[in-house]
Design a protein around this motif. Structure first.
Motif, PDB file in Angstrom:
ATOM      1  N   LEU A   1       0.849  -1.191   0.000  1.00 18.36           N
ATOM      2  CA  LEU A   1       0.000   0.000   0.000  1.00 18.36           C
ATOM      3  C   LEU A   1       0.885   1.241   0.000  1.00 18.36           C
ATOM      4  N   THR A   2       0.406   2.316  -0.588  1.00 20.85           N
ATOM      5  CA  THR A   2       1.230   3.514  -0.708  1.00 20.85           C
ATOM      6  C   THR A   2       0.617   4.755  -0.077  1.00 20.85           C
ATOM      7  N   ASN A   3      -0.701   4.755   0.127  1.00 16.48           N
ATOM      8  CA  ASN A   3      -1.383   5.974   0.572  1.00 16.48           C
ATOM      9  C   ASN A   3      -1.918   5.853   1.986  1.00 16.48           C
ATOM     10  N   PRO A   4      -1.634   6.829   2.851  1.00 19.30           N
ATOM     11  CA  PRO A   4      -2.261   6.830   4.170  1.00 19.30           C
ATOM     12  C   PRO A   4      -3.788   6.787   4.040  1.00 19.30           C
ATOM     13  N   GLY A   5      -4.409   5.938   4.814  1.00 20.00           N
ATOM     14  CA  GLY A   5      -5.860   5.768   4.761  1.00 20.00           C
ATOM     15  C   GLY A   5      -6.281   4.514   4.020  1.00 20.00           C
ATOM     16  N   SER A   6      -5.401   3.974   3.175  1.00 20.40           N
ATOM     17  CA  SER A   6      -5.743   2.767   2.419  1.00 20.40           C
ATOM     18  C   SER A   6      -6.038   1.594   3.340  1.00 20.40           C
ATOM     19  N   GLU A   7      -5.207   1.458   4.372  1.00 22.01           N
ATOM     20  CA  GLU A   7      -5.377   0.314   5.257  1.00 22.01           C
ATOM     21  C   GLU A   7      -6.689   0.395   6.035  1.00 22.01           C
ATOM     22  N   THR A   8      -7.138   1.614   6.356  1.00 26.04           N
ATOM     23  CA  THR A   8      -8.391   1.783   7.090  1.00 26.04           C
ATOM     24  C   THR A   8      -9.583   1.394   6.234  1.00 26.04           C
ATOM     25  N   GLU A   9      -9.600   1.880   4.990  1.00 23.24           N
ATOM     26  CA  GLU A   9     -10.720   1.575   4.098  1.00 23.24           C
ATOM     27  C   GLU A   9     -10.756   0.087   3.755  1.00 23.24           C
ATOM     28  N   ALA A  10      -9.592  -0.493   3.468  1.00 25.38           N
ATOM     29  CA  ALA A  10      -9.551  -1.912   3.144  1.00 25.38           C
ATOM     30  C   ALA A  10      -9.966  -2.752   4.346  1.00 25.38           C
ATOM     31  N   GLY A  11      -9.502  -2.361   5.535  1.00 30.41           N
ATOM     32  CA  GLY A  11      -9.863  -3.088   6.738  1.00 30.41           C
ATOM     33  C   GLY A  11     -11.354  -3.075   6.994  1.00 30.41           C
ATOM     34  N   ALA A  12     -12.003  -1.933   6.729  1.00 32.79           N
ATOM     35  CA  ALA A  12     -13.451  -1.836   6.915  1.00 32.79           C
ATOM     36  C   ALA A  12     -14.175  -2.760   5.949  1.00 32.79           C
ATOM     37  N   ARG A  13     -13.676  -2.838   4.724  1.00 37.22           N
ATOM     38  CA  ARG A  13     -14.300  -3.727   3.739  1.00 37.22           C
ATOM     39  C   ARG A  13     -14.156  -5.182   4.165  1.00 37.22           C
TER      40      ARG A  13
END
Length: 267
Positions: free
Chosen positions: A244-256
């Motif tokens: 992952l490269t962008n801050p916030g990606s892990e949060t959105e993916a984790g929610a999914r």
């Protein structure tokens, strides 16, 4: 990263591809660059040569399997071993509901985003296996991990999900065969590139966009291409499969993933 002195980069004329080429050149690697846009590709190549890099460039459409195979042959003839193969070329179509996407929209996006990766893997993986080393970095998207808010561009999302699944299977295949070739999937979020102007390179008469492909609204921070490339290579260095490269990606993916986990039951 078990990289030798040569990096292959597709989609190298602009955006993340050009940034990956610069980042690999900064590591002292020779470069084999490919893109469908011959003029911009030549400019990138000349800039890198001006900084002392050894560069081979080929103007090809990654959707053309014969052209990609010929590119791989030229790379082997020029450089021999490849340390890192960055299969990065990609396009995005008009942002429309799934039911409004035309057959030609599906064909174009899938032929580049999925077919181009298949062609690249077919052309380069056997050589990496034969030499017993190397790494493949395939560019997908956060769209492979989480739907874009508000929907739109089903062909793009489908292609990126397919790329992720393909690379997971590739990693299993290589492991089962005992080949030490690394695989990483790059999942950038919003990056300041020209990908939303990808219709400029459509080979068919349907290339004129019927609606704009605007920025997709989400909570992920936009970054520049050089930052994305630096984080991509750092992920390869660390041996990560998912990068992952962008801050916030892990949060959105984790929610999914949490939403999906709630449905992992057999009634």
């Amino acid at each position: 990263m078990s990289a030798g002195p040569v990096a292959v980069v597709t989609g190298a004329a602009s955006g993340i591809g050009a940034a990956l080429a610069r980042a690999c050149a900064a590591r002292g690697m020779a470069l084999a660059l490919a893109d469908v846009e011959a003029g911009p590709l030549a400019e990138v190549a000349e800039s890198l040569r001006g900084n002392g890099s050894r560069v081979l460039e080929c103007a090809i459409d990654v959707a053309d399997g014969d052209a990609v195979a010929a590119f791989a042959t030229a790379v082997r003839a020029e450089f021999g071993r490849v340390g890192l193969a960055c299969l990065n070329a990609g396009v995005v179509g008009p942002r429309l509901p799934v039911w409004e996407q035309r057959p030609e929209d599906w064909r174009w996006v899938l032929s580049v985003n999925l077919g181009g990766v298949v062609n690249g893997l077919t052309a380069f993986i056997p050589g990496l296996m034969k030499q017993g080393s190397g790494h493949v970095l395939v560019t997908a998207s956060t769209a492979a991990l989480n739907p874009v808010h508000g929907g739109g561009n089903g062909p793009y999302a489908a292609s990126k999900h397919a790329v992720l699944g393909l690379c997971e299977t590739l990693r299993e295949d290589l492991g089962a065969a005992g080949h030490p070739v690394g695989v990483s999937v790059l999942c950038p979020g919003p990056v300041a590139t020209r990908i939303r102007d990808a219709a400029r390179n459509r080979p068919d008469a349907a290339g004129e966009p019927r609606s704009p492909s605007p920025s997709f609204e989400n909570t992920i921070t936009t970054i520049d291409a050089d930052t994305a490339a630096a984080r991509a290579l750092a992920g390869v260095d660390a041996g990560r499969f998912l990068v992952l490269t962008n801050p916030g990606s892990e949060t959105e993916a984790g929610a999914r993933f949490a939403r999906l986990e709630r449905d992992l039951v057999v009634e």
